[in-house]
Enzyme design. Sequence first.
Site, short mmCIF file in Angstrom:
data_model
loop_
_atom_site.label_atom_id
_atom_site.label_comp_id
_atom_site.label_asym_id
_atom_site.label_seq_id
_atom_site.Cartn_x
_atom_site.Cartn_y
_atom_site.Cartn_z
N ARG A 37 38.97 36.55 47.64
CA ARG A 37 38.47 37.62 46.77
C ARG A 37 39.13 37.61 45.39
O ARG A 37 39.27 38.66 44.77
CB ARG A 37 38.65 39.00 47.41
N ARG A 50 29.36 42.80 35.64
CA ARG A 50 28.53 43.30 36.73
C ARG A 50 27.78 44.60 36.40
O ARG A 50 26.91 45.01 37.17
CB ARG A 50 29.40 43.53 37.98
N ASP A 86 28.15 35.75 48.79
CA ASP A 86 28.53 36.62 49.89
C ASP A 86 28.01 36.02 51.19
O ASP A 86 27.03 35.27 51.18
CB ASP A 86 28.00 38.04 49.71
N TYR A 165 27.54 42.51 61.57
CA TYR A 165 26.78 43.32 60.61
C TYR A 165 25.34 43.53 61.07
O TYR A 165 24.78 44.63 60.95
CB TYR A 165 26.79 42.67 59.22
O1 CP3 Z 1 36.44 35.76 45.32
C1 CP3 Z 1 35.89 35.49 46.40
O2 CP3 Z 1 36.47 35.54 47.49
C2 CP3 Z 1 34.46 34.95 46.35
C3 CP3 Z 1 33.42 35.78 46.69
C4 CP3 Z 1 33.26 36.44 48.05
C5 CP3 Z 1 32.64 37.70 48.16
N1 CP3 Z 1 32.44 37.96 49.48
C6 CP3 Z 1 32.24 38.52 47.03
C7 CP3 Z 1 32.11 39.98 47.22
C8 CP3 Z 1 33.50 35.97 49.34
C9 CP3 Z 1 34.18 34.70 49.79
C10 CP3 Z 1 32.96 36.94 50.24
C11 CP3 Z 1 32.93 36.79 51.68
C12 CP3 Z 1 32.72 37.97 52.51
N2 CP3 Z 1 31.80 38.97 52.36
C13 CP3 Z 1 33.39 38.19 53.73
C14 CP3 Z 1 34.42 37.28 54.33
C15 CP3 Z 1 35.72 37.39 53.61
C16 CP3 Z 1 36.51 38.63 53.92
O3 CP3 Z 1 36.87 39.32 52.96
O4 CP3 Z 1 36.79 38.88 55.10
C17 CP3 Z 1 32.91 39.40 54.27
C18 CP3 Z 1 33.36 40.05 55.56
C19 CP3 Z 1 31.90 39.88 53.40
C20 CP3 Z 1 31.06 41.10 53.54
C21 CP3 Z 1 31.34 42.00 52.40
N3 CP3 Z 1 30.73 41.88 51.17
C22 CP3 Z 1 32.30 43.03 52.31
C23 CP3 Z 1 33.18 43.50 53.43
C24 CP3 Z 1 32.26 43.53 50.99
C25 CP3 Z 1 33.17 44.54 50.34
C26 CP3 Z 1 32.65 45.93 50.38
C27 CP3 Z 1 33.42 46.77 49.38
O5 CP3 Z 1 32.82 47.10 48.35
O6 CP3 Z 1 34.59 47.07 49.63
C28 CP3 Z 1 31.26 42.82 50.31
C29 CP3 Z 1 30.91 42.97 48.89
C30 CP3 Z 1 31.52 41.97 48.01
N4 CP3 Z 1 31.51 40.62 48.25
C31 CP3 Z 1 32.14 42.20 46.75
C32 CP3 Z 1 32.50 40.96 46.25
C33 CP3 Z 1 33.12 40.66 44.91
C34 CP3 Z 1 32.29 43.55 46.09
C35 CP3 Z 1 31.04 43.80 45.32
C36 CP3 Z 1 31.26 44.79 44.20
O7 CP3 Z 1 31.68 44.36 43.13
O8 CP3 Z 1 30.98 45.96 44.46
#
Ligand code: CP3
Length: 366
Positions: A37, A50, A86, A165
């Site tokens: 992340r 964004r 994602d 999910y």
């Molecule tokens: O920097 C990085 O790691 C690259 C991008 C990345 C994202 N998601 C962007 C993202 C990666 C590798 C992921 C993988 C992902 N997505 C996982 C596996 C990694 C982990 O953290 O365990 C999981 C479980 C998800 C599902 C998911 N998507 C979650 C739990 C969330 C966060 C929810 C929140 O807002 O707290 C997301 C959204 C997400 N994916 C964001 C980002 C940058 C946040 C989006 C925003 O800006 O609001």
Amino acid sequence: MLVPTTHPLQAGLTAESTLISAYRGIRPATTPVWFMRQAGRSLPEYRELRVGTEMLQACLTPELASEITLQPVRRHAVDAGIFFSDIVVPLKLVGVDVSIVPGRGPVMGKAVRTAADVAELVANDPAQLDSALGPIIDAVARTVAELGTTPLIGFAGAPFTLAAYLVEGGPSKDHIRARTMMHSDPESWAALMAWTAEITGRFLRAQVLAGASAAQLFDSWAGSLSPDDYARHVAPASARVLEFVRDLTFTLPDGTTEARVPVVHFGVGTGEILPQMRDVGADVVGIDYRTRLDEGIRRLGGNVPVQGNIDPAMLAAPWAVLEAHVREVHRRGLDAPAHVMNLGHGVPPETDPAVLTRVVELVHSL
Ligand code: CP3
């Protein structure tokens, strides 16, 4: 199968980078570091970019996805980019009603709860994803053209984490409904896992062919499974995902040695199943902060390169405390053939980016 000649690994750009060497089990002179992340909300330049664009829309806009991937590489001088996307993107691309709710995570329009729900989902042919992956391939290609000798890591979600999910309909604590389905209706569960593997495996392979130098499979929620359930109800589908990339190879700059594109496997709280996670076909195992790095290395037999495991909570602690922790993680990582420094899970959104830059400098000095 060799990756294309223009691929950064095959072109000799990333094949001998510190990250790829470490992933291949060869300890480089400096320890490579990147952060799960790292692309995202901890960066003001990300939040600015964004504004007005939904998360999944940003993932499917190649210029944006590429720029966001590059931001932390420029700012922190980390040793890898992680592709901004994602785990639910391939679901979206085959028409599943999913959105990402800020502060919450992936939410489904309709949860997949019954045998009929599963049958309806898996009737959707995974092969149709191939023609929808254009924006992903475009974004990866643009990104690696900018990254040069810094490797890009492609990634995908593992079937269990995606199913958590799909079945729950959104984020959940212990993924009870998903874990119940595997016992109450093992046939539907197996069908769901097999379908998800075909979807997420295609997503991963497309990123590697388009230029990613390594692949990471995120089974973030696998730590909620017992070792027996993991072996019986989850591991076969994760192994199937990795088959989508395990045939991909490159030639080392010596011109003769062929090597496989490295694969990393990570989950949260998976201390009890680390060897099983390697055995599905990973080269490198990511260890979260709940397991001591040296203990994780021992459980893996001492011969597996590892990635991890700074406690994300430490990023907000006084520098002296964080520094001592990073040094300790580094020392513990010396028990493995090679170690890639990372966090035990993702960067918390409120992290001061300057702290991440300082951690990178520290790791490179050790
Ligand atoms: O920097 C990085 O790691 C690259 C991008 C990345 C994202 N998601 C962007 C993202 C990666 C590798 C992921 C993988 C992902 N997505 C996982 C596996 C990694 C982990 O953290 O365990 C999981 C479980 C998800 C599902 C998911 N998507 C979650 C739990 C969330 C966060 C929810 C929140 O807002 O707290 C997301 C959204 C997400 N994916 C964001 C980002 C940058 C946040 C989006 C925003 O800006 O609001």
